[in-house]
Enzyme design. Sequence first.
Site, PDB file in Angstrom:
ATOM      1  N   HIS A  25       5.924  10.548   1.796  1.00 38.85           N
ATOM      2  CA  HIS A  25       5.403   9.855   2.986  1.00 38.85           C
ATOM      3  C   HIS A  25       6.369   8.749   3.373  1.00 38.85           C
ATOM      4  O   HIS A  25       6.678   7.891   2.560  1.00 38.85           O
ATOM      5  CB  HIS A  25       4.022   9.266   2.698  1.00 38.85           C
ATOM      6  CG  HIS A  25       2.932  10.300   2.712  1.00 38.85           C
ATOM      7  ND1 HIS A  25       1.689  10.073   3.251  1.00 38.85           N
ATOM      8  CD2 HIS A  25       2.925  11.588   2.292  1.00 38.85           C
ATOM      9  CE1 HIS A  25       0.957  11.172   3.141  1.00 38.85           C
ATOM     10  NE2 HIS A  25       1.676  12.098   2.543  1.00 38.85           N
TER      11      HIS A  25
ATOM     12  N   TYR B 131      -5.322   3.047   6.855  1.00 38.91           N
ATOM     13  CA  TYR B 131      -6.146   1.935   6.379  1.00 38.91           C
ATOM     14  C   TYR B 131      -6.822   1.333   7.613  1.00 38.91           C
ATOM     15  O   TYR B 131      -6.132   1.057   8.606  1.00 38.91           O
ATOM     16  CB  TYR B 131      -5.295   0.850   5.724  1.00 38.91           C
ATOM     17  CG  TYR B 131      -4.631   1.249   4.409  1.00 38.91           C
ATOM     18  CD1 TYR B 131      -3.437   1.984   4.392  1.00 38.91           C
ATOM     19  CD2 TYR B 131      -5.176   0.863   3.189  1.00 38.91           C
ATOM     20  CE1 TYR B 131      -2.825   2.329   3.191  1.00 38.91           C
ATOM     21  CE2 TYR B 131      -4.564   1.205   1.982  1.00 38.91           C
ATOM     22  CZ  TYR B 131      -3.396   1.934   1.988  1.00 38.91           C
ATOM     23  OH  TYR B 131      -2.795   2.272   0.794  1.00 38.91           O
TER      24      TYR B 131
ATOM     25  N   PRO C 110      -7.483  -1.835  -5.454  1.00 42.00           N
ATOM     26  CA  PRO C 110      -6.734  -0.618  -5.121  1.00 42.00           C
ATOM     27  C   PRO C 110      -6.063  -0.640  -3.744  1.00 42.00           C
ATOM     28  O   PRO C 110      -5.343   0.294  -3.405  1.00 42.00           O
ATOM     29  CB  PRO C 110      -7.811   0.470  -5.176  1.00 42.00           C
ATOM     30  CG  PRO C 110      -9.096  -0.242  -4.931  1.00 42.00           C
ATOM     31  CD  PRO C 110      -8.940  -1.618  -5.500  1.00 42.00           C
TER      32      PRO C 110
ATOM     33  N   LYS D 109      -1.337  -0.134  -6.190  1.00 44.80           N
ATOM     34  CA  LYS D 109      -0.330  -0.613  -7.138  1.00 44.80           C
ATOM     35  C   LYS D 109      -0.673  -0.398  -8.611  1.00 44.80           C
ATOM     36  O   LYS D 109       0.192  -0.588  -9.479  1.00 44.80           O
ATOM     37  CB  LYS D 109      -0.083  -2.123  -6.915  1.00 44.80           C
ATOM     38  CG  LYS D 109       0.663  -2.422  -5.633  1.00 44.80           C
ATOM     39  CD  LYS D 109       2.101  -1.956  -5.723  1.00 44.80           C
ATOM     40  CE  LYS D 109       2.823  -1.950  -4.399  1.00 44.80           C
ATOM     41  NZ  LYS D 109       3.314  -0.632  -3.986  1.00 44.80           N
TER      42      LYS D 109
ATOM     43  N   TYR E 117       5.056  -2.330  -0.275  1.00 40.87           N
ATOM     44  CA  TYR E 117       4.312  -1.067  -0.376  1.00 40.87           C
ATOM     45  C   TYR E 117       5.146   0.009  -1.074  1.00 40.87           C
ATOM     46  O   TYR E 117       4.625   0.768  -1.900  1.00 40.87           O
ATOM     47  CB  TYR E 117       3.866  -0.600   1.015  1.00 40.87           C
ATOM     48  CG  TYR E 117       2.769   0.442   0.962  1.00 40.87           C
ATOM     49  CD1 TYR E 117       1.427   0.069   0.911  1.00 40.87           C
ATOM     50  CD2 TYR E 117       3.076   1.806   0.940  1.00 40.87           C
ATOM     51  CE1 TYR E 117       0.417   1.030   0.842  1.00 40.87           C
ATOM     52  CE2 TYR E 117       2.076   2.771   0.874  1.00 40.87           C
ATOM     53  CZ  TYR E 117       0.754   2.373   0.830  1.00 40.87           C
ATOM     54  OH  TYR E 117      -0.243   3.327   0.751  1.00 40.87           O
TER      55      TYR E 117
HETATM   56  C1  PHB Z   1      -6.075   7.192  -3.031  1.00 39.54           C
HETATM   57  O1  PHB Z   1      -5.531   8.181  -2.490  1.00 39.54           O
HETATM   58  O2  PHB Z   1      -6.968   7.338  -3.872  1.00 39.54           O
HETATM   59  C2  PHB Z   1      -5.615   5.853  -2.627  1.00 39.54           C
HETATM   60  C3  PHB Z   1      -4.558   5.721  -1.759  1.00 39.54           C
HETATM   61  C4  PHB Z   1      -4.123   4.473  -1.354  1.00 39.54           C
HETATM   62  C5  PHB Z   1      -4.768   3.354  -1.840  1.00 39.54           C
HETATM   63  C6  PHB Z   1      -5.824   3.475  -2.726  1.00 39.54           C
HETATM   64  C7  PHB Z   1      -6.256   4.731  -3.116  1.00 39.54           C
HETATM   65  O3  PHB Z   1      -4.356   2.132  -1.431  1.00 39.54           O
END
Ligand code: PHB
Length: 391
Positions: free
Chosen positions: A72, A201, A293, A297, A385
């Site tokens: 990605h 997000y 989460p 990280k 990130y």
């Molecule tokens: C996930 O795919 O479970 C996931 C992805 C990004 C995040 C947290 C969880 O920031």
Amino acid sequence: MKTQVAIIGGGPSGLLLSQLLHRAGVDSVVLERRSRDYVLGRIRAGVLEQGLTDLLRHAGVGARMDREGEIHDGFSIAVGGRELRVDLAGLTGGKTVTVYGQTEVTRDLYAAREAMDGAVITQAEDITLHDLTADRPRVTFVKDGAPHTLEAAFVAGCDGFHGVSRKSIPADILREYEKVYPFGWLGILSETPPVAEELIYARHDEGFALCSLRSRVLSRYYVQCPLDDRIEDWPDDRFWAVLKSRLPGDVAARLVTGPAIEKSIAPLRSYVAEPMRYGRLFLAGDAAHIVPPTGAKGLNLAASDIHYLSRALIACCRDGSEQALMDYSARALARVWKAERFSWWMTTLLHRFPEDGAFNHRIQQAEFDYLLGSRAAQTALAENYVGLPYA
Ligand code: PHB
Ligand code: APR
């Protein structure tokens, strides 16, 4: 039993460490409290930094990730009808992340340890650490009802947040830093095509939402929920309705829903324990620190710990040089705290804080406004990130 490094915990940290040590000719035994199936049943995040993917390849466990993982080079943030695409590659000189589930990483690590006859003892009960400040620490445990003792030169505490390793450090030596957030994440896995190719997000006045994925046919979605909610409060229909209400209209309209094949609620916490060393015990991964989460990280931080720790143990076991082991805690913590800061920041930007007043809400809006208009702000987000370098 005797070994060079006794590794407590057979999650990703412990398995990766044993694999890296093995490839450098250093002997280890992994002691895991649960069964392998239990460990592989846990669903966790799946965004891997380049540092971690390089480390997995170096450990000889990158082949399936390279075949099945998705590269990605960006993701989106949607707030109040506006959307920002964070061009990770463009902002960081070509760096990207790999989407590949932590469960798959752990499965590959177990397979590799098995292929090399690595000593992984599962369902080891009553693990207790002894003589950590002596020359030869010991670990005692019970397996199939029989008591055992493992002697080692070093103990690696890779047994997660609830493990025994950190608790074996005397209270007057261990310093703990903690922030508990007043909400949780409700996550579901569903066998549906993901709503978008990249992660989204979203922040809505009712709370955070995240659209993530594991593959072209497996989606992972989350919504912010009250801490005291239970799974029974969230039948699939309610989950999908809440998720849709928090996403931009065009995204919600495209969303394909289906039965949840996994559903769980996780609290959000920031936590660091210092130092990450006590005598001959070295902590790594969730045993020493937890991040919320939001920045994905957790596993990546475990990987940088294991990078530093494996090199330090190899230098000591092969050449007798203790310097890197002495430096381990400070080195690991320097990177840990930056990831803590980033995870806290992203959590603060994207969630609804029930106790917040109008001022904080405006600051949150200004923060997003600033991101939208400033390449410098986007660069700071992007470089964190994709993962800060391993110093
Ligand atoms: C996930 O795919 O479970 C996931 C992805 C990004 C995040 C947290 C969880 O920031
Ligand atoms: N004895 C032996 N093993 C133990 C004990 C104990 N007393 N207590 C816990 N364990 C085991 C757990 O069963 C688990 O399999 O230690 C393992 C720790 O694994 P994780 O919790 O996965 O922690 P870690 O390996 O550091 O992985 C880093 O990254 O995305 C994050 O939180 C996520 O799991 C993730 C982590």
